[in-house]
Design an enzyme around this catalytic site. Structure first.
Site, PDB file in Angstrom:
ATOM      1  N   GLN A 125     -46.312-111.401   4.463  1.00 49.51           N
ATOM      2  CA  GLN A 125     -47.009-111.928   3.289  1.00 49.51           C
ATOM      3  C   GLN A 125     -47.312-110.875   2.218  1.00 49.51           C
TER       4      GLN A 125
ATOM      5  N   ASP B 223     -55.440-117.428   1.364  1.00 48.09           N
ATOM      6  CA  ASP B 223     -54.917-117.110   2.679  1.00 48.09           C
ATOM      7  C   ASP B 223     -55.659-115.880   3.210  1.00 48.09           C
TER       8      ASP B 223
ATOM      9  N   HIS C 109     -28.619-109.632   5.296  1.00 43.17           N
ATOM     10  CA  HIS C 109     -29.701-110.330   4.589  1.00 43.17           C
ATOM     11  C   HIS C 109     -29.395-111.808   4.367  1.00 43.17           C
TER      12      HIS C 109
ATOM     13  N   GLU D 100     -55.138-121.947  -2.586  1.00 42.89           N
ATOM     14  CA  GLU D 100     -54.127-120.952  -2.221  1.00 42.89           C
ATOM     15  C   GLU D 100     -54.731-119.728  -1.544  1.00 42.89           C
TER      16      GLU D 100
ATOM     17  N   GLU E  83     -27.237-104.468   7.471  1.00 42.72           N
ATOM     18  CA  GLU E  83     -27.948-105.489   6.702  1.00 42.72           C
ATOM     19  C   GLU E  83     -27.090-106.131   5.609  1.00 42.72           C
TER      20      GLU E  83
ATOM     21  N   GLY F 104     -62.661-117.683   1.387  1.00 44.16           N
ATOM     22  CA  GLY F 104     -62.620-119.104   1.089  1.00 44.16           C
ATOM     23  C   GLY F 104     -63.873-119.601   0.389  1.00 44.16           C
TER      24      GLY F 104
ATOM     25  N   ARG G 206     -27.239 -96.003  10.103  1.00 48.59           N
ATOM     26  CA  ARG G 206     -27.756 -97.326  10.489  1.00 48.59           C
ATOM     27  C   ARG G 206     -26.559 -98.247  10.690  1.00 48.59           C
TER      28      ARG G 206
ATOM     29  N   GLN H 249     -33.543 -92.473   2.880  1.00 50.80           N
ATOM     30  CA  GLN H 249     -32.485 -93.459   3.112  1.00 50.80           C
ATOM     31  C   GLN H 249     -31.610 -93.601   1.867  1.00 50.80           C
TER      32      GLN H 249
ATOM     33  N   TYR I 140     -25.205-104.609   3.379  1.00 47.03           N
ATOM     34  CA  TYR I 140     -25.064-103.832   2.147  1.00 47.03           C
ATOM     35  C   TYR I 140     -23.646-103.270   2.028  1.00 47.03           C
TER      36      TYR I 140
HETATM   37  P1  FAD Z   1     -62.961-118.615   7.510  1.00 47.98           P
HETATM   38  O1  FAD Z   1     -61.868-118.071   8.313  1.00 47.98           O
HETATM   39  O2  FAD Z   1     -62.957-120.057   7.229  1.00 47.98           O
HETATM   40  O3  FAD Z   1     -64.350-118.209   8.219  1.00 47.98           O
HETATM   41  C1  FAD Z   1     -65.582-118.655   7.776  1.00 47.98           C
HETATM   42  C2  FAD Z   1     -66.603-118.544   8.892  1.00 47.98           C
HETATM   43  O4  FAD Z   1     -67.902-118.766   8.359  1.00 47.98           O
HETATM   44  C3  FAD Z   1     -66.428-119.551   9.995  1.00 47.98           C
HETATM   45  O5  FAD Z   1     -66.258-118.893  11.228  1.00 47.98           O
HETATM   46  C4  FAD Z   1     -67.702-120.373   9.961  1.00 47.98           C
HETATM   47  O6  FAD Z   1     -68.149-120.753  11.251  1.00 47.98           O
HETATM   48  C5  FAD Z   1     -68.678-119.424   9.326  1.00 47.98           C
HETATM   49  N1  FAD Z   1     -69.809-120.055   8.643  1.00 47.98           N
HETATM   50  C6  FAD Z   1     -69.773-120.968   7.642  1.00 47.98           C
HETATM   51  N2  FAD Z   1     -71.033-121.270   7.244  1.00 47.98           N
HETATM   52  C7  FAD Z   1     -71.869-120.533   7.991  1.00 47.98           C
HETATM   53  C8  FAD Z   1     -73.280-120.383   8.030  1.00 47.98           C
HETATM   54  N3  FAD Z   1     -74.080-121.033   7.195  1.00 47.98           N
HETATM   55  N4  FAD Z   1     -73.810-119.561   8.942  1.00 47.98           N
HETATM   56  C9  FAD Z   1     -73.038-118.862   9.791  1.00 47.98           C
HETATM   57  N5  FAD Z   1     -71.687-118.966   9.779  1.00 47.98           N
HETATM   58  C10 FAD Z   1     -71.113-119.772   8.893  1.00 47.98           C
HETATM   59  N6  FAD Z   1     -53.572-117.460   6.334  1.00 47.98           N
HETATM   60  C11 FAD Z   1     -52.603-116.568   6.224  1.00 47.98           C
HETATM   61  O7  FAD Z   1     -52.721-115.654   5.406  1.00 47.98           O
HETATM   62  N7  FAD Z   1     -51.488-116.612   6.981  1.00 47.98           N
HETATM   63  C12 FAD Z   1     -51.303-117.573   7.899  1.00 47.98           C
HETATM   64  O8  FAD Z   1     -50.278-117.589   8.580  1.00 47.98           O
HETATM   65  C13 FAD Z   1     -52.315-118.539   8.054  1.00 47.98           C
HETATM   66  N8  FAD Z   1     -52.170-119.528   8.944  1.00 47.98           N
HETATM   67  C14 FAD Z   1     -53.163-120.446   9.074  1.00 47.98           C
HETATM   68  C15 FAD Z   1     -52.981-121.459   9.997  1.00 47.98           C
HETATM   69  C16 FAD Z   1     -53.975-122.412  10.165  1.00 47.98           C
HETATM   70  C17 FAD Z   1     -53.748-123.512  11.158  1.00 47.98           C
HETATM   71  C18 FAD Z   1     -55.169-122.340   9.391  1.00 47.98           C
HETATM   72  C19 FAD Z   1     -56.247-123.364   9.582  1.00 47.98           C
HETATM   73  C20 FAD Z   1     -55.326-121.350   8.470  1.00 47.98           C
HETATM   74  C21 FAD Z   1     -54.329-120.395   8.290  1.00 47.98           C
HETATM   75  N9  FAD Z   1     -54.436-119.385   7.349  1.00 47.98           N
HETATM   76  C22 FAD Z   1     -53.453-118.449   7.233  1.00 47.98           C
HETATM   77  C23 FAD Z   1     -55.561-119.337   6.412  1.00 47.98           C
HETATM   78  C24 FAD Z   1     -56.590-118.292   6.830  1.00 47.98           C
HETATM   79  O9  FAD Z   1     -56.941-118.465   8.169  1.00 47.98           O
HETATM   80  C25 FAD Z   1     -57.805-118.417   5.917  1.00 47.98           C
HETATM   81  O10 FAD Z   1     -57.412-118.223   4.581  1.00 47.98           O
HETATM   82  C26 FAD Z   1     -58.875-117.402   6.263  1.00 47.98           C
HETATM   83  O11 FAD Z   1     -59.308-117.569   7.590  1.00 47.98           O
HETATM   84  C27 FAD Z   1     -60.080-117.513   5.332  1.00 47.98           C
HETATM   85  O12 FAD Z   1     -60.968-116.519   5.715  1.00 47.98           O
HETATM   86  P2  FAD Z   1     -62.549-116.586   5.425  1.00 47.98           P
HETATM   87  O13 FAD Z   1     -63.091-115.402   6.138  1.00 47.98           O
HETATM   88  O14 FAD Z   1     -62.773-116.713   3.987  1.00 47.98           O
HETATM   89  O15 FAD Z   1     -63.054-117.933   6.075  1.00 47.98           O
HETATM   90  P1  NAP Z   2     -52.404-126.145   0.678  1.00 45.49           P
HETATM   91  O1  NAP Z   2     -51.318-125.178   0.943  1.00 45.49           O
HETATM   92  O2  NAP Z   2     -53.069-126.141  -0.630  1.00 45.49           O
HETATM   93  O3  NAP Z   2     -51.783-127.587   0.923  1.00 45.49           O
HETATM   94  C1  NAP Z   2     -52.508-128.743   0.798  1.00 45.49           C
HETATM   95  C2  NAP Z   2     -51.596-129.947   0.935  1.00 45.49           C
HETATM   96  O4  NAP Z   2     -52.372-131.100   0.758  1.00 45.49           O
HETATM   97  C3  NAP Z   2     -50.502-129.988  -0.091  1.00 45.49           C
HETATM   98  O5  NAP Z   2     -49.324-130.420   0.551  1.00 45.49           O
HETATM   99  C4  NAP Z   2     -50.981-131.019  -1.105  1.00 45.49           C
HETATM  100  O6  NAP Z   2     -49.815-131.651  -1.579  1.00 45.49           O
HETATM  101  C5  NAP Z   2     -51.875-131.908  -0.278  1.00 45.49           C
HETATM  102  N1  NAP Z   2     -53.012-132.459  -1.016  1.00 45.49           N
HETATM  103  C6  NAP Z   2     -53.814-131.827  -1.913  1.00 45.49           C
HETATM  104  N2  NAP Z   2     -54.786-132.643  -2.366  1.00 45.49           N
HETATM  105  C7  NAP Z   2     -54.603-133.821  -1.734  1.00 45.49           C
HETATM  106  C8  NAP Z   2     -55.270-135.066  -1.783  1.00 45.49           C
HETATM  107  N3  NAP Z   2     -56.327-135.257  -2.572  1.00 45.49           N
HETATM  108  N4  NAP Z   2     -54.805-136.074  -1.034  1.00 45.49           N
HETATM  109  C9  NAP Z   2     -53.735-135.901  -0.234  1.00 45.49           C
HETATM  110  N5  NAP Z   2     -53.054-134.744  -0.148  1.00 45.49           N
HETATM  111  C10 NAP Z   2     -53.481-133.707  -0.899  1.00 45.49           C
HETATM  112  O7  NAP Z   2     -53.547-126.018   1.752  1.00 45.49           O
HETATM  113  P2  NAP Z   2     -53.545-125.980   3.326  1.00 45.49           P
HETATM  114  O8  NAP Z   2     -52.264-126.422   3.914  1.00 45.49           O
HETATM  115  O9  NAP Z   2     -54.783-126.713   3.700  1.00 45.49           O
HETATM  116  O10 NAP Z   2     -53.737-124.460   3.646  1.00 45.49           O
HETATM  117  C11 NAP Z   2     -54.940-123.799   3.286  1.00 45.49           C
HETATM  118  C12 NAP Z   2     -54.661-122.378   2.942  1.00 45.49           C
HETATM  119  O11 NAP Z   2     -54.324-121.683   4.130  1.00 45.49           O
HETATM  120  C13 NAP Z   2     -53.477-122.332   2.039  1.00 45.49           C
HETATM  121  O12 NAP Z   2     -53.870-121.992   0.743  1.00 45.49           O
HETATM  122  C14 NAP Z   2     -52.540-121.344   2.648  1.00 45.49           C
HETATM  123  O13 NAP Z   2     -52.313-120.251   1.786  1.00 45.49           O
HETATM  124  C15 NAP Z   2     -53.226-120.861   3.900  1.00 45.49           C
HETATM  125  N6  NAP Z   2     -52.247-120.955   4.983  1.00 45.49           N
HETATM  126  C16 NAP Z   2     -51.228-120.103   4.966  1.00 45.49           C
HETATM  127  C17 NAP Z   2     -50.284-120.180   5.934  1.00 45.49           C
HETATM  128  C18 NAP Z   2     -49.128-119.222   5.936  1.00 45.49           C
HETATM  129  O14 NAP Z   2     -48.266-119.333   6.770  1.00 45.49           O
HETATM  130  N7  NAP Z   2     -49.077-118.269   5.053  1.00 45.49           N
HETATM  131  C19 NAP Z   2     -50.360-121.140   6.909  1.00 45.49           C
HETATM  132  C20 NAP Z   2     -51.421-122.012   6.897  1.00 45.49           C
HETATM  133  C21 NAP Z   2     -52.352-121.916   5.915  1.00 45.49           C
HETATM  134  P3  NAP Z   2     -49.798-132.838  -2.655  1.00 45.49           P
HETATM  135  O15 NAP Z   2     -50.927-132.539  -3.581  1.00 45.49           O
HETATM  136  O16 NAP Z   2     -48.443-132.764  -3.269  1.00 45.49           O
HETATM  137  O17 NAP Z   2     -49.951-134.056  -1.851  1.00 45.49           O
HETATM  138 FE1  SF4 Z   3     -46.278-106.958   6.465  1.00 43.35          FE
HETATM  139 FE2  SF4 Z   3     -47.889-108.806   7.547  1.00 43.35          FE
HETATM  140 FE3  SF4 Z   3     -47.053-106.712   9.024  1.00 43.35          FE
HETATM  141 FE4  SF4 Z   3     -48.776-106.314   7.104  1.00 43.35          FE
HETATM  142  S1  SF4 Z   3     -49.122-107.550   8.908  1.00 43.35           S
HETATM  143  S2  SF4 Z   3     -46.954-105.113   7.497  1.00 43.35           S
HETATM  144  S3  SF4 Z   3     -48.118-107.824   5.571  1.00 43.35           S
HETATM  145  S4  SF4 Z   3     -45.765-108.290   8.148  1.00 43.35           S
END
Ligand code: FAD
Ligand code: NAP
Ligand code: SF4
Length: 693
Positions: A349, A678, A257, A676, A169, A670, A219, A105, A171
């Site tokens: 992401q 994800d 863009h 932070e 786009e 997690g 394009r 490209q 450009y």
């Molecule tokens: P989890 O997904 O939390 O899985 C942990 C698993 O362990 C659970 O199923 C639980 O049941 C199991 N477990 C715990 N203890 C035990 C035990 N003792 N025995 C057996 N099983 C157990 N991230 C993004 O990157 N992009 C997004 O757009 C995004 N959107 C999100 C939207 C929402 C509403 C939420 C809630 C989260 C989102 N996230 C997103 C965050 C993302 O889902 C998490 O960061 C990710 O799922 C973490 O993965 P994990 O495998 O560490 O844990």
């Molecule tokens: P988060 O992004 O860390 O946000 C937590 C929020 O809670 C912040 O707004 C924070 O703001 C507030 N907070 C923190 N401590 C607090 C307290 N003691 N009392 C009251 N408010 C408090 O976490 P999350 O929204 O729970 O998401 C969890 C993870 O999932 C994130 O790290 C994110 O990366 C991931 N996720 C990603 C996406 C995505 O689209 N990429 C979508 C969903 C989730 P203040 O401290 O300013 O109040």
């Molecule tokens: Fe990009 Fe997300 Fe598609 Fe992977 S899954 S190529 S990070 S948009």
């Protein structure tokens, strides 16, 4: 497999371009990955080799500048000399050895350049670059054209099968086409026949220079999505002229863009812009032009691609991110294994967000993307019994790769279904793609022979027979300790998204991170029965909400009317303690979309609050230093989305029982670190662990 016997006969049928035949209708669209920059292109070669091996019909590289003025940023990939052409040989050889074809490209960024030597038709700064471009003289325009032609010649010298001239786009080329960026009064400005001279000269002179047996893709910006964009008549006029001027293929460009309409994010409906290419196809058919048209944007499954081709909307389909996500996309479709395709969830992401952070791209669902030479899964020589606890993205990724490497793997989850928090994410309107991510994990767990034990909460005592334990137990929600939070009106995001507890009409959300935003999106789109109307699965509604219209009715395809947004199902206030704009920490390329979508739905976003108390009346807050006194936010429910903490109970127990961290006990996702965290980081950690265990 013979194409006609395949489940995707149109997608997998060859395309005769006259001088060559493409083996199928899949074009890997251009994507900047960061591997283009610099002199050593071996990693880029490995990345493309895998995609060629996976069967894609024609690869288009990320953009290479034809000269320094056209750089996207200082030291961006450039192809202008024979020395550079020799360095590109490693890329073209790799693709050809794998039986593929590849086009380079040519990208001149014009006023989008992120450096002080930007040039453009007129000295008008773009809203997305801090640098004001220099207006080109007539000789300067000629120099740019010659640079395009020279770049194509060098591409041929480097062994490329063709070039794509980037004319969309927003450009450089686009900047000549549109009135609002081209104020020239010489032969390169004025009426449309003058403004379109630049792309025509480039195409015609390139064709003359490279000869007939070289693929030339143009394009074309078919819908600019900016005010004062090209009219449909202009786009058609240019498309026809470019086809007749020597283009082998015309690819579709969607939106500049700087457009304030999302074009590739996950909340954009699948194939949301195929109708634009179809509109051009009708014009071509009527004029007897047979130049193949490629459609693009949010096409991520073979079914969607096949549907487009079968209905005659386009001749080829461009997929870019889906081939980052799964290099074997085409091979799996051809083998009847589409259910094993690792689907791109359009999150941006790890790909586009990385580019904007000056980091090498990768992929959330496939951390090997762009790391083909580093993240390697070799068969194990010492088979181990491994327990993985937690079937979220971290645990599932680890289990699948470990089993594929030859280990005996048992995966446990307390829940009755796999997926962990992905099961919450998939409930959010605009995040429907998470369903396909779960489908992929489910199929991979089946086919790799992982022993999956659902509904099984495990403790340390259950894990004594394993050589290694991988703890992927995820998180626990943070307790914000707000006075009155045990009031029955208080819910957690888990209550809302997993247990679907009833939620009243007025809601205050505590926490404006990713989850707070997602819960708000859910609550303004879900009715009382929990039925969600997602614009992502309803193209007309989505178009009305973002003001996208037929470019024949309004130039650039941008409606002049205010966006038509259906009323929110609830009144939502989204709060955070930090001063400043809520949502500042969301994705680089998608945060603005989340903020705009919620604003359109009347969500009030408030920063700088202190949570004082929850009671029957609602939530009492003060602001900043509290001098202004307290305010009640009257609401029926308060939803806690205050972040997460690692769930370490099991890891701690195992340590107490004598396991050694990073030796026979491994903590990922997690459970390791929730801040932070994800799915990108969770999957990435799991993949690297599984590669070395
Ligand atoms: P989890 O997904 O939390 O899985 C942990 C698993 O362990 C659970 O199923 C639980 O049941 C199991 N477990 C715990 N203890 C035990 C035990 N003792 N025995 C057996 N099983 C157990 N991230 C993004 O990157 N992009 C997004 O757009 C995004 N959107 C999100 C939207 C929402 C509403 C939420 C809630 C989260 C989102 N996230 C997103 C965050 C993302 O889902 C998490 O960061 C990710 O799922 C973490 O993965 P994990 O495998 O560490 O844990
Ligand atoms: P988060 O992004 O860390 O946000 C937590 C929020 O809670 C912040 O707004 C924070 O703001 C507030 N907070 C923190 N401590 C607090 C307290 N003691 N009392 C009251 N408010 C408090 O976490 P999350 O929204 O729970 O998401 C969890 C993870 O999932 C994130 O790290 C994110 O990366 C991931 N996720 C990603 C996406 C995505 O689209 N990429 C979508 C969903 C989730 P203040 O401290 O300013 O109040
Ligand atoms: Fe990009 Fe997300 Fe598609 Fe992977 S899954 S190529 S990070 S948009």
């Amino acid at each position: 497999m013979h194409a006609s016997a395949s489940p995707y006969p149109h997608l997998l049928s060859p395309l005769d371009l006259g001088h060559t035949t493409l083996k199928n209708r899949v074009l890997m669209g251009s994507m900047h990955t960061g591997l283009e920059d610099g002199r050593d292109l071996r990693k880029l070669a490995a990345y493309f080799r895998e995609r060629a091996e996976g069967g894609v019909g024609l690869i288009v590289t990320g953009g290479f500048a034809p000269n320094l003025a056209g750089w996207a940023k200082p030291f961006a990939g450039t192809l202008s000399t024979s020395g550079a052409a020799r360095r590109h040989r490693v890329v073209t050889d790799a693709v050809h050895q794998a039986g593929g074809q590849i086009a380079l490209q040519i990208l001149h960024t014009g006023r989008y350049a992120y450096h002080p030597f930007a040039v453009a038709p007129s000295r008008i700064q773009s809203p997305i670059s801090p640098f004001k471009p220099f207006e080109l003289s007539v000789r300067g325009v000629e120099r740019q054209i010659r640079a395009f032609v020279n770049c194509a010649v060098k591409a041929r010298e480097a062994g490329y099968d063709g070039v794509e001239i980037m004319g969309s786009e927003g450009y450089f080329i686009n900047q000549f086409l549109a009135r609002h960026t081209n104020k020239r009064t010489d032969q390169w400005g004025g009426d449309y026949s003058q403004r379109m001279r630049l792309p025509l000269e480039i195409v015609q002179r390139t064709r003359e220079a490279v000869g007939k047996d070289f693929t030339l893709i143009y394009r074309l910006s078919m819908i600019d999505l900016v005010p004062d964009g090209s009219t449909w008549d202009e786009v058609v006029q240019l498309g026809k002229a470019v086809a007749q001027g020597g283009a082998t293929i015309i690819n579709t460009g969607i939106g500049w863009h700087e457009a304030r309409v999302p074009t590739i994010a996950t909340s954009v409906p699948r194939a949301a812009f195929a109708w634009v290419t179809a509109k051009m196809k009708a014009e071509f058919l009527a004029a007897g032009i047979t130049t193949p048209l490629v459609t693009s944007n949010r096409i991520n499954t073979p079914e969607v691609a096949e549907g487009i081709l079968a209905s005659g909307q386009a001749d080829m389909v461009s997929m870019a991110r889906p081939l980052l996500a799964d290099p074997q996309f085409v091979a799996k479709a051809a083998a009847g294994q589409a259910d094993l395709i690792n689907t791109c969830i359009a999150c941006n992401q790890a790909c586009l967000d990385h580019v904007f952070q000056n980091k090498t791209s990768s992929c959330l669902v496939n951390p090997r993307a762009c790391r083909e030479t580093e993240l390697v899964f070799r068969p194990t020589v010492a088979k181990q019994r491994v327990a993985v606890v937690g079937a979220g993205p971290a645990g599932m990724t680890a289990a699948i790769h470990l089993a594929e490497r030859g280990h005996t793997v048992s995966l446990f989850d307390a829940a009755a279904e796999i997926g962990g928090q992905l099961n919450l994410a998939k409930q959010v309107p605009g995040k429907e793609e998470f369903h396909d991510m779960l489908r992929y994990f489910r199929r991979k767990l089946d086919t790799t022979g992982v022993n999956v034990h659902l509904g099984t909460r495990v403790a340390a005592a259950d894990l004594t027979g394993f050589d290694h334990v991988v703890v992927a137990t995820g998180i626990t929600p943070r307790d914000p300790r707000i006075p009155g939070q045990d009031h029955p009106m208080v819910l957690s995001y888990i209550d809302v998204l997993r247990h679907h507890k009833p939620v009243g009409k007025r809601v205050a959300i505590i926490g404006a991170g990713g989850i707070g935003f997602d819960v708000a999106e859910y609550l303004v789109n879900a009715d009382e029965a929990g039925h969600v109307h997602s614009p992502t699965t309803d193209l007309p509604t989505w178009q009305a909400e973002w003001g996208v219209t037929d470019p024949a009715l309004s130039p650039g395809g941008l409606s002049t009317q205010r966006p038509q947004v259906s009323p929110p199902t609830r009144q939502v206030t989204l709060l955070q303690r930090k001063a400043g704009k809520p949502g500042a920490g969301l994705g680089k390329t998608t945060g603005w979309i989340h903020r705009a979508a919620l604003k359109n739905k009347g969500v009030e976003m408030v920063g700088g609050v202190n949570y004082e108390q929850i009671a029957d009346a609602g939530l009492m807050v003060t602001y900043g230093d509290k001098r202004a006194g307290a305010t009640w936010i009257e609401c029926d429910n308060v939803v806690l989305c205050a972040g997460q903490l690692p769930l370490r109970t099991l890891a701690d127990e195992l340590l107490a029982n004598g396991r050694k961290l990073d030796t026979d006990l491994h903590v990922i996702g997690g459970a390791k670190e929730a801040g932070e965290l994800d799915a990108k980081r969770a999957i990435d950690q799991a993949a690297w662990l599984a590669a070395r265990l």
